[in-house]
Design a protein around this motif. Structure first.
Motif, PDB file in Angstrom:
ATOM      1  N   LEU A  10       0.832  -1.204   0.000  1.00 18.61           N
ATOM      2  CA  LEU A  10       0.000   0.000   0.000  1.00 18.61           C
ATOM      3  C   LEU A  10       0.867   1.254   0.000  1.00 18.61           C
ATOM      4  O   LEU A  10       0.563   2.237  -0.700  1.00 18.61           O
ATOM      5  CB  LEU A  10      -0.925  -0.015   1.213  1.00 18.61           C
ATOM      6  N   LEU A  11       1.966   1.220   0.751  1.00 18.54           N
ATOM      7  CA  LEU A  11       2.874   2.366   0.794  1.00 18.54           C
ATOM      8  C   LEU A  11       3.518   2.615  -0.568  1.00 18.54           C
ATOM      9  O   LEU A  11       3.633   3.773  -1.015  1.00 18.54           O
ATOM     10  CB  LEU A  11       3.946   2.138   1.848  1.00 18.54           C
ATOM     11  N   CYS A  12       3.922   1.560  -1.250  1.00 15.93           N
ATOM     12  CA  CYS A  12       4.532   1.718  -2.580  1.00 15.93           C
ATOM     13  C   CYS A  12       3.532   2.281  -3.579  1.00 15.93           C
ATOM     14  O   CYS A  12       3.878   3.161  -4.400  1.00 15.93           O
ATOM     15  CB  CYS A  12       5.058   0.368  -3.070  1.00 15.93           C
ATOM     16  N   MET A  13       2.294   1.822  -3.513  1.00 21.75           N
ATOM     17  CA  MET A  13       1.287   2.325  -4.437  1.00 21.75           C
ATOM     18  C   MET A  13       0.989   3.802  -4.191  1.00 21.75           C
ATOM     19  O   MET A  13       0.863   4.599  -5.135  1.00 21.75           O
ATOM     20  CB  MET A  13       0.012   1.479  -4.327  1.00 21.75           C
ATOM     21  N   VAL A  14       0.881   4.175  -2.941  1.00 23.51           N
ATOM     22  CA  VAL A  14       0.631   5.589  -2.611  1.00 23.51           C
ATOM     23  C   VAL A  14       1.824   6.449  -3.022  1.00 23.51           C
ATOM     24  O   VAL A  14       1.652   7.564  -3.545  1.00 23.51           O
ATOM     25  CB  VAL A  14       0.334   5.740  -1.102  1.00 23.51           C
ATOM     26  N   LEU A  15       3.044   5.949  -2.806  1.00 21.44           N
ATOM     27  CA  LEU A  15       4.239   6.709  -3.173  1.00 21.44           C
ATOM     28  C   LEU A  15       4.326   6.904  -4.685  1.00 21.44           C
ATOM     29  O   LEU A  15       4.664   7.992  -5.163  1.00 21.44           O
ATOM     30  CB  LEU A  15       5.482   5.980  -2.659  1.00 21.44           C
ATOM     31  N   LEU A  16       4.025   5.854  -5.460  1.00 21.46           N
ATOM     32  CA  LEU A  16       4.023   5.990  -6.915  1.00 21.46           C
ATOM     33  C   LEU A  16       2.978   6.996  -7.382  1.00 21.46           C
ATOM     34  O   LEU A  16       3.234   7.808  -8.283  1.00 21.46           O
ATOM     35  CB  LEU A  16       3.762   4.629  -7.565  1.00 21.46           C
ATOM     36  N   THR A  17       1.800   6.954  -6.765  1.00 24.82           N
ATOM     37  CA  THR A  17       0.744   7.897  -7.142  1.00 24.82           C
ATOM     38  C   THR A  17       1.161   9.329  -6.845  1.00 24.82           C
ATOM     39  O   THR A  17       0.977  10.231  -7.680  1.00 24.82           O
ATOM     40  CB  THR A  17      -0.554   7.554  -6.400  1.00 24.82           C
ATOM     41  N   ALA A  18       1.725   9.568  -5.662  1.00 28.88           N
ATOM     42  CA  ALA A  18       2.162  10.916  -5.304  1.00 28.88           C
ATOM     43  C   ALA A  18       3.285  11.396  -6.222  1.00 28.88           C
ATOM     44  O   ALA A  18       3.310  12.563  -6.650  1.00 28.88           O
ATOM     45  CB  ALA A  18       2.621  10.944  -3.850  1.00 28.88           C
ATOM     46  N   THR A  19       4.226  10.508  -6.550  1.00 34.14           N
ATOM     47  CA  THR A  19       5.317  10.879  -7.455  1.00 34.14           C
ATOM     48  C   THR A  19       4.785  11.242  -8.837  1.00 34.14           C
ATOM     49  O   THR A  19       5.234  12.222  -9.453  1.00 34.14           O
ATOM     50  CB  THR A  19       6.317   9.724  -7.573  1.00 34.14           C
ATOM     51  N   ALA A  20       3.825  10.466  -9.339  1.00 34.32           N
ATOM     52  CA  ALA A  20       3.244  10.759 -10.651  1.00 34.32           C
ATOM     53  C   ALA A  20       2.529  12.104 -10.648  1.00 34.32           C
ATOM     54  O   ALA A  20       2.652  12.887 -11.604  1.00 34.32           O
ATOM     55  CB  ALA A  20       2.281   9.643 -11.052  1.00 34.32           C
ATOM     56  N   LEU A  21       1.807  12.400  -9.573  1.00 32.25           N
ATOM     57  CA  LEU A  21       1.098  13.680  -9.484  1.00 32.25           C
ATOM     58  C   LEU A  21       2.070  14.851  -9.485  1.00 32.25           C
ATOM     59  O   LEU A  21       1.945  15.788 -10.279  1.00 32.25           O
ATOM     60  CB  LEU A  21       0.227  13.705  -8.231  1.00 32.25           C
ATOM     61  N   LEU A 261      10.042  -1.170 -22.085  1.00 33.20           N
ATOM     62  CA  LEU A 261       9.827  -2.616 -22.084  1.00 33.20           C
ATOM     63  C   LEU A 261       9.594  -3.148 -20.673  1.00 33.20           C
ATOM     64  O   LEU A 261       8.729  -4.008 -20.466  1.00 33.20           O
ATOM     65  CB  LEU A 261      11.023  -3.318 -22.725  1.00 33.20           C
ATOM     66  N   CYS A 262      10.358  -2.669 -19.705  1.00 32.04           N
ATOM     67  CA  CYS A 262      10.206  -3.158 -18.332  1.00 32.04           C
ATOM     68  C   CYS A 262       8.838  -2.825 -17.758  1.00 32.04           C
ATOM     69  O   CYS A 262       8.287  -3.605 -16.961  1.00 32.04           O
ATOM     70  CB  CYS A 262      11.299  -2.572 -17.446  1.00 32.04           C
ATOM     71  N   CYS A 263       8.273  -1.690 -18.145  1.00 37.09           N
ATOM     72  CA  CYS A 263       6.971  -1.294 -17.603  1.00 37.09           C
ATOM     73  C   CYS A 263       5.815  -2.014 -18.282  1.00 37.09           C
ATOM     74  O   CYS A 263       4.866  -2.428 -17.609  1.00 37.09           O
ATOM     75  CB  CYS A 263       6.793   0.221 -17.738  1.00 37.09           C
ATOM     76  N   TRP A 264       5.888  -2.192 -19.606  1.00 41.48           N
ATOM     77  CA  TRP A 264       4.709  -2.649 -20.329  1.00 41.48           C
ATOM     78  C   TRP A 264       4.777  -4.094 -20.804  1.00 41.48           C
ATOM     79  O   TRP A 264       3.731  -4.700 -21.054  1.00 41.48           O
ATOM     80  CB  TRP A 264       4.461  -1.723 -21.526  1.00 41.48           C
ATOM     81  N   LEU A 265       5.967  -4.665 -20.948  1.00 44.64           N
ATOM     82  CA  LEU A 265       6.046  -6.058 -21.395  1.00 44.64           C
ATOM     83  C   LEU A 265       5.384  -7.021 -20.416  1.00 44.64           C
ATOM     84  O   LEU A 265       4.603  -7.893 -20.843  1.00 44.64           O
ATOM     85  CB  LEU A 265       7.509  -6.442 -21.646  1.00 44.64           C
ATOM     86  N   PRO A 266       5.639  -6.954 -19.093  1.00 50.69           N
ATOM     87  CA  PRO A 266       4.946  -7.874 -18.182  1.00 50.69           C
ATOM     88  C   PRO A 266       3.432  -7.705 -18.220  1.00 50.69           C
ATOM     89  O   PRO A 266       2.690  -8.704 -18.129  1.00 50.69           O
ATOM     90  CB  PRO A 266       5.518  -7.511 -16.805  1.00 50.69           C
ATOM     91  N   PHE A 267       2.961  -6.470 -18.364  1.00 47.86           N
ATOM     92  CA  PHE A 267       1.518  -6.201 -18.371  1.00 47.86           C
ATOM     93  C   PHE A 267       0.836  -6.887 -19.549  1.00 47.86           C
ATOM     94  O   PHE A 267      -0.137  -7.640 -19.376  1.00 47.86           O
ATOM     95  CB  PHE A 267       1.309  -4.682 -18.420  1.00 47.86           C
ATOM     96  N   PHE A 268       1.331  -6.658 -20.754  1.00 46.95           N
ATOM     97  CA  PHE A 268       0.681  -7.232 -21.935  1.00 46.95           C
ATOM     98  C   PHE A 268       0.917  -8.736 -22.017  1.00 46.95           C
ATOM     99  O   PHE A 268       0.038  -9.478 -22.471  1.00 46.95           O
ATOM    100  CB  PHE A 268       1.188  -6.530 -23.186  1.00 46.95           C
ATOM    101  N   ALA A 269       2.083  -9.201 -21.594  1.00 41.25           N
ATOM    102  CA  ALA A 269       2.334 -10.644 -21.613  1.00 41.25           C
ATOM    103  C   ALA A 269       1.386 -11.366 -20.663  1.00 41.25           C
ATOM    104  O   ALA A 269       0.861 -12.444 -20.990  1.00 41.25           O
ATOM    105  CB  ALA A 269       3.790 -10.920 -21.232  1.00 41.25           C
ATOM    106  N   PHE A 270       1.147 -10.794 -19.490  1.00 44.26           N
ATOM    107  CA  PHE A 270       0.248 -11.418 -18.522  1.00 44.26           C
ATOM    108  C   PHE A 270      -1.173 -11.508 -19.074  1.00 44.26           C
ATOM    109  O   PHE A 270      -1.833 -12.553 -18.981  1.00 44.26           O
ATOM    110  CB  PHE A 270       0.266 -10.629 -17.219  1.00 44.26           C
ATOM    111  N   HIS A 271      -1.672 -10.409 -19.636  1.00 44.79           N
ATOM    112  CA  HIS A 271      -3.050 -10.405 -20.122  1.00 44.79           C
ATOM    113  C   HIS A 271      -3.218 -11.243 -21.386  1.00 44.79           C
ATOM    114  O   HIS A 271      -4.277 -11.837 -21.596  1.00 44.79           O
ATOM    115  CB  HIS A 271      -3.516  -8.971 -20.356  1.00 44.79           C
ATOM    116  N   TYR A 295       1.652   0.851 -14.195  1.00 47.64           N
ATOM    117  CA  TYR A 295       1.296   2.175 -13.679  1.00 47.64           C
ATOM    118  C   TYR A 295       2.537   2.978 -13.278  1.00 47.64           C
ATOM    119  O   TYR A 295       2.493   4.219 -13.263  1.00 47.64           O
ATOM    120  CB  TYR A 295       0.367   2.029 -12.468  1.00 47.64           C
ATOM    121  N   SER A 296       3.618   2.306 -12.938  1.00 49.89           N
ATOM    122  CA  SER A 296       4.836   3.039 -12.578  1.00 49.89           C
ATOM    123  C   SER A 296       5.358   3.874 -13.740  1.00 49.89           C
ATOM    124  O   SER A 296       6.109   4.836 -13.540  1.00 49.89           O
ATOM    125  CB  SER A 296       5.922   2.065 -12.108  1.00 49.89           C
ATOM    126  N   SER A 297       4.962   3.511 -14.960  1.00 49.15           N
ATOM    127  CA  SER A 297       5.355   4.305 -16.123  1.00 49.15           C
ATOM    128  C   SER A 297       4.825   5.731 -16.032  1.00 49.15           C
ATOM    129  O   SER A 297       5.479   6.667 -16.507  1.00 49.15           O
ATOM    130  CB  SER A 297       4.842   3.639 -17.400  1.00 49.15           C
TER     131      SER A 297
END
Length: 350
Positions: A10-21, A261-271, A295-297
């Motif tokens: 939860l902390l990592c997700m909130v930190l990524l969101t704040a950094t993106a904002l 590639l690091c951000c989007w390859l796992p996402f599309f490969a998984f789906h 989302y980290s992208s």
């Protein structure tokens, strides 16, 4: 999961969101303050898309991923709205990155053609194309959804989840249009940019083979040997400075392509795997991980495409000094309007 893992996630997700904002807002403000917005209009558009994603997608992703919100239940209409935002913003972000790579290619490889053809009208047309294509892909994602008033849990509101055989076709089209083709474009464009950087570093190397021959020509054996030796000298290799500069160029390009590639390859490969395997339920913990890697992208893009540019960093420094009400002193700052094409080329590579 243990409580420690839950709190850390939860902390990592909130930190990524704040950094993106924060990062996207900062880069947008800096770009809007520059005299030549035309050169950064697609970077500004990328920040707008990523900012919208940080406002809407990432908080909803926290609700869907954290066990603290297990009681949240989405209706079909709410899940469709979440899917619309998810697919639309992801498509717009990836397509904008592709357009930025093509724009940089023309800016570096064909600077004169870029200065003539890159107008505000063309930039606006590019932005409209990005959104039209993203909306069309999103509409395709929503075809085949049930229209009854049932309810579904948040864990089933995923990109690949759609009832019926339509799910597999959509994920394949979505992956090709928003990942495979942009990856080919980005890789081809930055390989061309690197080749140009390599040639430029070789052309700027000092030519030591050109030895000046004295005007009073002598026919002695010694003078003839000197002339033949000087003409047969091998071409000079790259100096250590040029070699390191070339390594900086390839490192920058590898980082940009590798980050994508690091951000989007796992996402599309998984789906893709989930749709082909005909999975009816969400992927659970694995789906949450690949989704937040993607989302980290939204938090990384403003650093790679905004703050990595020296002109934007210099403008940010000026704004920071003005906010602190400190005099600029006698510092020599390069103005955006005075930057030449060659300086911008070296700034991008280094």
């Amino acid at each position: 999961q243990s409580m420690a893992q839950e709190v850390l996630g939860l902390l990592c997700m909130v930190l990524l969101t704040a950094t993106a904002l924060v990062a996207n807002v900062v880069v947008m403000v800096v770009i809007l303050k520059t005299p030549l917005v035309r050169k950064f209009i697609f970077v500004c558009h990328l920040c707008v898309v990523d900012l919208l994603s940080a406002i809407f997608l990432m908080p909803l992703g926290i609700i869907s991923s954290s066990s603290c919100f297990d009681r949240v239940i989405y209706s079909i209409a709410e899940c469709q709205g979440l899917m619309f935002l998810n697919v639309c913003f992801i498509s717009a972000s990836i397509l904008t990155v592709s357009v930025i790579s093509v724009e940089r290619y023309y800016y570096i490889v064909h600077p004169m053609r870029y200065e003539v053809k890159m107008t505000i009208r063309l930039a606006v047309a590019g932005v409209i194309f990005i959104w039209v294509k993203s909306i069309l892909i999103t509409v395709l994602a929503l075809v085949g959804w049930p229209q009854d008033n049932g309810a579904t849990s948040a864990s089933r509101c995923t990109v690949y989840w759609s009832p019926g055989a339509h799910k597999k076709a959509f994920v394949i089209i979505f992956s090709i249009a928003c990942f495979v083709l942009p990856t080919i474009i980005i890789f081809a464009v930055y390989c061309s940019v690197y080749r140009v950087a390599r040639l430029a570093s070789q052309q700027h190397a000092p030519v030591l083979a050109q030895v000046a021959v004295p005007k009073p020509r002598s026919d002695s054996v010694a003078s003839q040997v000197t002339i033949v030796t000087s003409r047969n000298l091998p071409l000079p290799r790259l100096t250590p400075e040029r070699f390191l500069g070339s390594n900086k160029a390839i490192l920058t390009l590898v980082l940009i392509v590798g980050q994508f590639l690091c951000c989007w390859l796992p996402f599309f490969a998984f789906h893709l795997h989930s749709s082909v395997a005909a999975a009816e339920e969400g992927g659970g913990h694995g789906e949450m991980v690949v989704t937040w890697i993607a989302y980290s992208s939204f938090a990384i893009n403003p650093f790679f495409y905004g703050l990595l540019n020296r002109q934007i960093r210099q403008e940010l420094a000026r704004l920071w000094r003005s906010c602190l009400q400190r005099p600029l002193g006698q510092e020599l700052c390069l103005s955006i309007s005075e930057a030449s094409v060659q300086e911008n080329f070296l700034q991008f590579l280094q």
